[in-house]
Every structure is written in structure tokens, then in C-alpha cells.
Design a protein around this motif. Structure first.
Motif, short mmCIF file in Angstrom:
data_model
loop_
_atom_site.label_atom_id
_atom_site.label_comp_id
_atom_site.label_asym_id
_atom_site.label_seq_id
_atom_site.Cartn_x
_atom_site.Cartn_y
_atom_site.Cartn_z
N GLY A 1 0.82 -1.20 0.00
CA GLY A 1 0.00 0.00 0.00
C GLY A 1 0.86 1.25 0.00
N SER B 1 1.20 3.62 -3.16
CA SER B 1 0.70 4.98 -2.98
C SER B 1 1.57 5.96 -3.76
CB SER B 1 0.68 5.37 -1.50
OG SER B 1 2.00 5.44 -0.97
N THR C 1 -5.35 3.95 -0.20
CA THR C 1 -4.47 2.81 -0.48
C THR C 1 -3.67 2.42 0.77
OG1 THR C 1 -4.26 3.40 -2.81
CG2 THR C 1 -2.54 2.01 -1.89
N SER D 1 -12.86 -2.38 -2.19
CA SER D 1 -12.26 -1.28 -2.94
C SER D 1 -12.76 -1.24 -4.38
CB SER D 1 -10.73 -1.37 -2.90
OG SER D 1 -10.29 -2.62 -3.41
N PHE E 1 -6.98 2.30 -6.77
CA PHE E 1 -5.60 2.14 -6.34
C PHE E 1 -5.43 1.16 -5.17
CE2 PHE E 1 -5.52 6.36 -8.49
CZ PHE E 1 -4.64 6.02 -9.50
N PRO E 2 -6.32 1.17 -4.16
CA PRO E 2 -6.18 0.16 -3.09
C PRO E 2 -6.35 -1.26 -3.60
CG PRO E 2 -7.64 1.93 -2.40
CD PRO E 2 -7.38 2.13 -3.85
N ALA F 1 -3.03 -2.58 -4.90
CA ALA F 1 -2.05 -2.87 -3.84
C ALA F 1 -2.37 -4.19 -3.14
CB ALA F 1 -2.03 -1.73 -2.83
#
Length: 516
Positions: free
Chosen positions: A200, A204, A351, A371, A403-404, A407
């Protein structure tokens, strides 16, 4: 009743002296190129249970050691990925700054240039990871980074479609090794239960690149005409020079493996090596073609790739076209550069938060579903509304979900693979074939669909629905595998002290447990 001299339970921690001796033998065994098996004294207990045992009984402060790793490893790899993501997506900022007009790009030529990056990028990732294993991360990663920085500088001087297309091909080729290389790099430094929040933090940097790229592009665009170069040329030139400079710094600051990390004392090195060994039930680290074919033939590899593929299509589309989407909502081109900052900043915060929570609850699939569902809501807003402000809010919600999911997806894919070689191959395949999603992502937002871009938003919605469905399939399948292995261990009396028998089985070992 056993006497005090009876052999200890396999989950019981050895004395510090014995642990150090075991770690030394482990390092010697791993440095050997033979296929010699680990001795009984080096056998490793079950990953999940032994990892907890190590944490509770060790004299080494786990939190302090992980913070030390974070301070030594994460800043440099995050900077590398920030620049990597910035360099592959800054073509979107350059487009808004006049690239298409100056190069006389027509029809789908811009989209084709964006897509050409991903073809060599995807197919050079597996060879790159295998090469990195041979020449070490601290040498391979800075070298390829310097090369793509040089390519980025050359993009400042292209004069037509052919030049831009050629440069994008070489950029994809040279940048291919960074993302899978750093992902594998983090997997060999951190225990599985601590990986998601590190991914994460690492990823990020991508959202920070979007935010930083928007601000940087807004400022650099003002240099239009200086030195006879257009504003978009200065974007490529300055960002390419920064990349090359950071590559030189990385060459002297990166570390290779825990076994030779100079910043760890002997107790910390022993604890980390033993914990990492226990975390993967002592599976083999030597290179054998058997492990390569295990990765190729494992159907779970392709399930994870499919989920990642469907997540990356909307992710890359947002990264490449966010300024264009915002401009389509009715904002000016210069304001679109600045307004691309808040969605990326929101994605950065979410994230990191999701990575921490995923590690805390030791769950991957549920956080990907949450997410991806958040991103789905954002795209539904974009599709349904004609209000500029509501549409802009949709971009923030979409970025906060996309985006999360990337990750946690990487932590899920890398953490559920046993054996170092197989993990290197699977991570490269995951990122390589998954990133083929960047090709359709480059074409779903077409000029003729402006300003609402309904086909692009609809494609993103469909991809996220597919990813969520496949994620549920993955959670059910990994749960089934764990139960099957637990039943096998109970039925056949397989205990952790027999780990050496399964050292070459990878995650097929009955002692290896996956995360769901």
C-alpha cells in the motif's frame, strides 16, 4: 508423560544460540547451487502458526525491526515507482499540453502511442525478474531505470507520430523490470502478514505520481517556448532527467537480500531470516526449472492474473485519461491538470489505509471486493451524471477504490505463492499479463466520445463487475485448498517437523497455507 530431555515441540522456539547457528547453516545452504535438502534441524513449521510463535517468543522487537526495514527500503523503492508511473502516464499530461496538435496526431494515433508501451512492457517482465535474481536487485533495477530515463529524455525531441510511437516501445521495454522486480524484492524482505501495508505504501507512490505529475505538468507547461521547446517537451525532458539522477542514487543506496544487509545487527538478521524461512515453510530458494513450470501450470496463477487484468483496465484508463475526463466535464486544460491532484491524493490515503487494515485482519479478497465496489460507484456516478461537480466527485470516488485494489491484489498474488523462484515467476506473470489491460485501457476513451465518454465509463464498470465476481471465486477456492490441506495433514499425520519432505512442492506443500 515426557521427560524434560524429550525433543521439544516443533513450534517451540530455539534458544538464541541455536537460532543463530540454524540461521548460519540456512545462509550457507541457500548460497549453495546444489539441490541438497535442508537438514531436520532446519525444517520449518507451518507458516501462519510459526510466524506468530516467532513474534511472541523472540527477543527482537518485531515492530522496531519492521520500521527499520521500512526506513531503509520503502523510500527508495517508492521513489523509483513514483518516477516509473509518472514517466509512463505523463503522456496524458503532455496531450492536454498540446502534444497531439504539435505532432499532428489524428484519429487513434494518440491512443496507439499510449498502448504501444504495454506490449514490450508485458513480455519483458518474466525475463527481467529471472535476470534480477542472477545479477542482484541493487544493480539491475538502477541500470534499467537509467535506461528508461534516457528514453524519456529522447521523447522531448520527437517530431511526429513515428518518433513518439518508437520511443513508447523502448520506454516499455526498459521500464518492464521495475514493477515486478520491486514487488518480488519486497516479498523477499517482509513476512507475508506484513506485506499488504508495505505494498500500500509502495503503490501509494503511483497516486502520488498522479498528484505530483499534475502539479509538475501545470508548472512545466509554463516553460512553453523556452529553448525552442514546447511545454510538453519540457515535461518529458525534466522528468527524464530526474529519473536518471535518481537511478544513479539508487545504485549506491539499494540493498540486495536480508542475508547481506549491513544495516541489520546479527540478532535482527537471524530473526528476519528465520521468520522468512518459517513464513514459507522452508521451501526451496534455489533455481530449478521445475519451479518455473510449477508457476506456468498452476491454474491459480491465471485466476489471479484475470482479476488483476480486470482491475488494471479502469486503473490505467484513469491514470492515462484523468486530465482528459476532467476537461470533458467542462474545466479548462490548465485547471484539468490541477484538478487531477485531489483524486490521486484521495487514492493515496485510501491505499495506505486499506493496506494496513488488510494486514491487521490478515485478509486480502474482502478488501479487494470492497475497494473495487467503491471504484464501481465512482464510475456509475461518472456515467449517470451530467453535472461537472458530481462528475468530478465521481473521479475522486473511483480513484479511491481503484488504487487500493491494485495494492492488495499484489499482496494476495505474491503471498499465496510458495518458493522463491515460483514466486518471482508468478509475480512477473501477474504484472506482465495483467498489464496487458493497459492496451484496451488506451482505447476506451476516444475523442469522438467526448465529453461524456459513456463507452469508456461503461467498459470500466463491466471490468470491475468481472473483477469482483472472480475475487469471490478466488476466496472460495483458497478456502477450499486450506481445508483440503488441513484434512490431509490430519489424515496422514503430517506435522511441521516433516517440512523438509515438501521443500520442492512450493505452495502445493500440505503445510503451506494461503490467505483468502
Amino acid at each position: 508423560m515426557t521427560s524434560s530431555s524429550a525433543r521439544p515441540h516443533p513450534l517451540q522456539r530455539d534458544s538464541p544460540a541455536v537460532a543463530k547457528a540454524n540461521a548460519e547453516r540456512y545462509r550457507e545452504a541457500m548460497s549453495s547451487t546444489s539441490d541438497e535438502k535442508l537438514s531436520h534441524s532446519e525444517a520449518s513449521p507451518v507458516a501462519e502458526v510459526s510466524y506468530d510463535a516467532e513474534l511472541t517468543k523472540s527477543t527482537v522487537d518485531r515492530a522496531k525491526l519492521l520500521r527499520k526495514l521500512d526506513l531503509r527500503l520503502l523510500p527508495i523503492v517508492s521513489a523509483l515507482y513514483l518516477l516509473s508511473f509518472l514517466d509512463r502516464t505523463n503522456i496524458g499530461n503532455a496531450k492536454v499540453a498540446g502534444l497531439t496538435a504539435d505532432l499532428h496526431l489524428t484519429g487513434l494515433q494518440y491512443n496507439l502511442c499510449a498502448a504501444l508501451f504495454f506490449i514490450p512492457y508485458c513480455f519483458f517482465e518474466v525475463p527481467s525478474n529471472l535476470t534480477m535474481k542472477a545479477v542482484n536487485p541493487s544493480r539491475w533495477i538502477p541500470v534499467i531505470m537509467f535506461c528508461w530515463g534516457a528514453v524519456m529524455v529522447s521523447m522531448a525531441f520527437v517530431k511526429n507520430f513515428a518518433g513518439l510511437a518508437t520511443a513508447r516501445v523502448f520506454l516499455g521495454m526498459t521500464e518492464a523490470g521495475l514493477f515486478p522486480g520491486v514487488t518480488f524484492y519486497l516479498c523477499i524482505w517482509y513476512p507475508r502478514a506484513a506485506q499488504a501495508q508495505r505494498f500500500g505504501l509502495f503503490l501509494s507512490a503511483a497516486t502520488a505520481a498522479g498528484a505530483f505529475g499534475g502539479l509538475l505538468a501545470f508548472a512545466i507547461e509554463k516553460m512553453n517556448g523556452i529553448g525552442g521547446l514546447a511545454g510538453w517537451s519540457w515535461i518529458f525532458l525534466i522528468e527524464g532527467l530526474i529519473t536518471s539522477a535518481v537511478a544513479v542514487l539508487a545504485y549506491f543506496t539499494m540493498y540486495d537480500y536480508p542475508e547481506n544487509a549491513s544495516f541489520l545487527n546479527e540478532d535482527e538478521r537471524t530473526w528476519l531470516i528465520e521468520t522468512l524461512k518459517n513464513d514459507t515453510t522452508g521451501l526451496s530458494k534455489t533455481f530449478k526449472w521445475t519451479f518455473f513450470w510449477q508457476a506456468i501450470k498452476d491454474p491459480h496463477t491465471y485466476l489471479i492474473i484475470a482479476i488483476y487484468f480486470f482491475v488494471l483496465i479502469p486503473s490505467y484508463a484513469l491514470a492515462l485519461f484523468l486530465p482528459t475526463i476532467i476537461a470533458g466535464l467542462g474545466f479548462s486544460s490548465s485547471h484539468a491538470q490541477l484538478l487531477s491532484v485531489p483524486p490521486n491524493a484521495a487514492g493515496c490515503v485510501v491505499t495506505i489505509t486499506f493496506g494496513i487494515l488488510s494486514d491487521r485482519f490478515r485478509a486480502r479478497g474482502p478488501f479487494i471486493v470492497i475497494s473495487a465496489s467503491l471504484a464501481l460507484i465512482g464510475y456509475v456516478i461518472l456515467y449517470a451524471t451530467s453535472s461537472p461537480h458530481a462528475g468530478y466527485a465521481g473521479t475522486i470516488v473511483a480513484a479511491s477504490g481503484l488504487f487500493p485494489s491494485v495494492a492488495v491484489m499484489l499482496a494476495w498474488g505474491g503471498g499465496n505463492v510458495g518458493g522463491e523462484v515460483k514466486r518471482a515467476v508468478v509475480i512477473a506473470m501477474l504484472i506482465g499479463f495483467g498489464n496487458l489491460g493497459g492496451i484496451p485501457a488506451s482505447f476506451i476513451y476516444r475523442a469522438q466520445d467526448s465529453p461524456r465518454y459513456h463507452p469508456g465509463h461503461a467498459t470500466a464498470i463491466a471490468c470491475l463487475c468481472a473483477a469482483i465476481l472472480l475475487c469471490f471465486v478466488g476466496m472460495v477456492e483458497y478456502t477450499r485448498l486450506n481445508r483440503k490441506k488441513e484434512a490431509q495433514c490430519a489424515r496422514e499425520g503430517i506435522t511441521p517437523d516433516r517440512a523438509e519432505e515438501f521443500v520442492d512442492l512450493g505452495d502445493s506443500s500440505p503445510l503451506f497455507r494461503t490467505k483468502h
